[in-house]
Design an enzyme around this catalytic site. Structure first.
Site, PDB file in Angstrom:
ATOM      1  N   TYR A  55      19.911 -39.426 -25.167  1.00  0.00           N
ATOM      2  CA  TYR A  55      18.710 -39.308 -26.001  1.00  0.00           C
ATOM      3  C   TYR A  55      17.612 -38.580 -25.213  1.00  0.00           C
ATOM      4  CZ  TYR A  55      14.282 -41.007 -28.002  1.00  0.00           C
ATOM      5  OH  TYR A  55      13.011 -41.100 -28.503  1.00  0.00           O
ATOM      6  N   LYS A 104      15.583 -34.988 -25.850  1.00  0.00           N
ATOM      7  CA  LYS A 104      14.121 -34.820 -25.867  1.00  0.00           C
ATOM      8  C   LYS A 104      13.696 -33.714 -24.902  1.00  0.00           C
ATOM      9  CE  LYS A 104      13.032 -37.661 -29.094  1.00  0.00           C
ATOM     10  NZ  LYS A 104      12.389 -37.138 -30.324  1.00  0.00           N
TER      11      LYS A 104
END
Lengths: 254, 254
Positions: free
Chosen positions: A152, A156
């Site tokens: 994740y 980002k």
């Protein structure tokens, strides 16, 4: 400005924090994958201002982007433990699609919800737990290379790089906000890390409001309240955006 | 070491430069999407050592990775102008798949073919063409944030971040080589930028050989020859990898 601000992922936690505290500041256009009931929309924002679509649907995104002044892009899989296939599609491909639509539509400013997980691996065993404590002087300021906590966080960091590309090649102003630990009402309890990167709802709303109002080129800032405990510098957010947080996790400690 | 070195994208330009000059240094295992004729394989590397597969095919990649000591990962769409859908699949998803298979198989070292296009937008109008000239002192050294030239460059920067994640969380040694302008025989003619980032075939092979042999944790280095013209520092490659280039684009100027 008179043109609307497009908020993607409006029904999520960050989106709701923004709408609750800054719902009357802009003309909002909301985008989410799920329908938004009246309780999730600020007064005056009707169903016509809500676009229900997956952000990888280019045509639907193009329609939502028409005439927009600024984008606050929060949509994506928010789970730190999200598997690769999901972050690849929802966070990486989805963010590309929103950026491309934004520059095609002539949007002026783009605030991207990055995350503390883009740099979580700076919390090495030799720095923990000291870096969470008020007396520790270790700081990240946004100039450092990413060190993701998880895939994740990789997604980002990739969104930040996409922003760099779109800023350099299309002139759109881009600010990446590495959001800390957003919780309502009070900081996480018995969790030093969460207290060090606490972001209150009202500070969150104020910070993204500044991302719409301030002038900047390309920035990476940290999104936390003015906590005594911190290892993220908020100097850049203060200087460039005029961020002026009012909360501090220390005020909630015993 | 006795275990093989897996070279992905072995049939491409970088792969062929490596095999031509370092074909006898390691026990090679070659991977490519297209069959590799005998003229593309070093002596002693038979068809059994060649894996023909798309790198997003997880099972095929797993088979190719079995027992491998180090990976040199070159496979991907090499076109600077490649569209997003291709770099998303071939370069971003493909690199994730190679990293995941490598850590699953206990591979010790991973050299990733990054690119000058990960940082091409540092070549701003106010720096050009001075930064290509010997007397100019502007340098990138690998500590700077990416500034991609194009979406291909975004995908390469993402590969670097994936490497950071896999190093931090799985312990694999990772070196990212931001390859300059690889041409055979002589540097690009009448092209200052290409001369400033020229990488000769033999320096390229030597550099990746050092990526297999040297000890390191996580590194970003520039892959260029020892050119008089340069705006990439090769200090880090010298220090950490023992890179000792023999070519210099200035020797080919009139």
């Amino acid at each position: 400005m008179d043109e609307p601000v497009l908020l993607t992922g409006a029904g999520g936690r960050v989106g709701q924090a923004i709408l609750r505290h800054s719902g009357d500041r802009f003309e909002w256009r909301l985008l989410d994958r799920e329908p938004l009931g009246a309780e999730k929309r600020p007064d005056g924002v009707g169903e016509d201002d809500v676009y229900i679509t997956d952000i990888t649907d280019e045509e639907a995104v193009e329609a939502a982007m028409d005439g927009v002044y600024a984008v606050i892009h929060l949509a994506g899989d928010p789970r730190p433990e999200a598997p690769w296939d999901s972050v690849l599609r929802n966070n990486i491909d989805g963010t590309h699609s929103i950026f491309q639509a934004a520059v095609d539509a002539g949007v002026e400013k783009f605030a991207f919800a990055s995350s503390n997980h883009a740099v979580g691996a700076y919390e090495t065993p030799d720095r923990k737990p000291d870096l969470y404590r008020p007396e520790d002087e270790f700081r990240l300021d946004g100039d450092e290379l990413p060190r993701p906590s998880n895939l994740y966080g990789v997604s980002k960091a990739t969104g930040e790089v996409l922003g760099r590309y779109y800023h350099d090649h299309h002139g759109i102003s881009v600010v990446n906000v590495r959001i800390g630990n957003l919780t309502e009402g009070h900081p996480p309890i018995d969790y030093e890390r969460g207290q060090a990167m606490w972001l209150s709802y009202r500070d969150c709303a104020h910070l993204f409001e500044r991302c719409v109002v301030a002038d900047y080129d390309y920035e990476i800032v940290y999104g936390i309240s003015d906590n005594d405990r911190k290892y993220y510098s908020i100097d850049r957010a203060r200087e460039v955006l005029g961020y002026d947080p009012v909360d501090n996790s220390a005020e909630f400690e015993d």
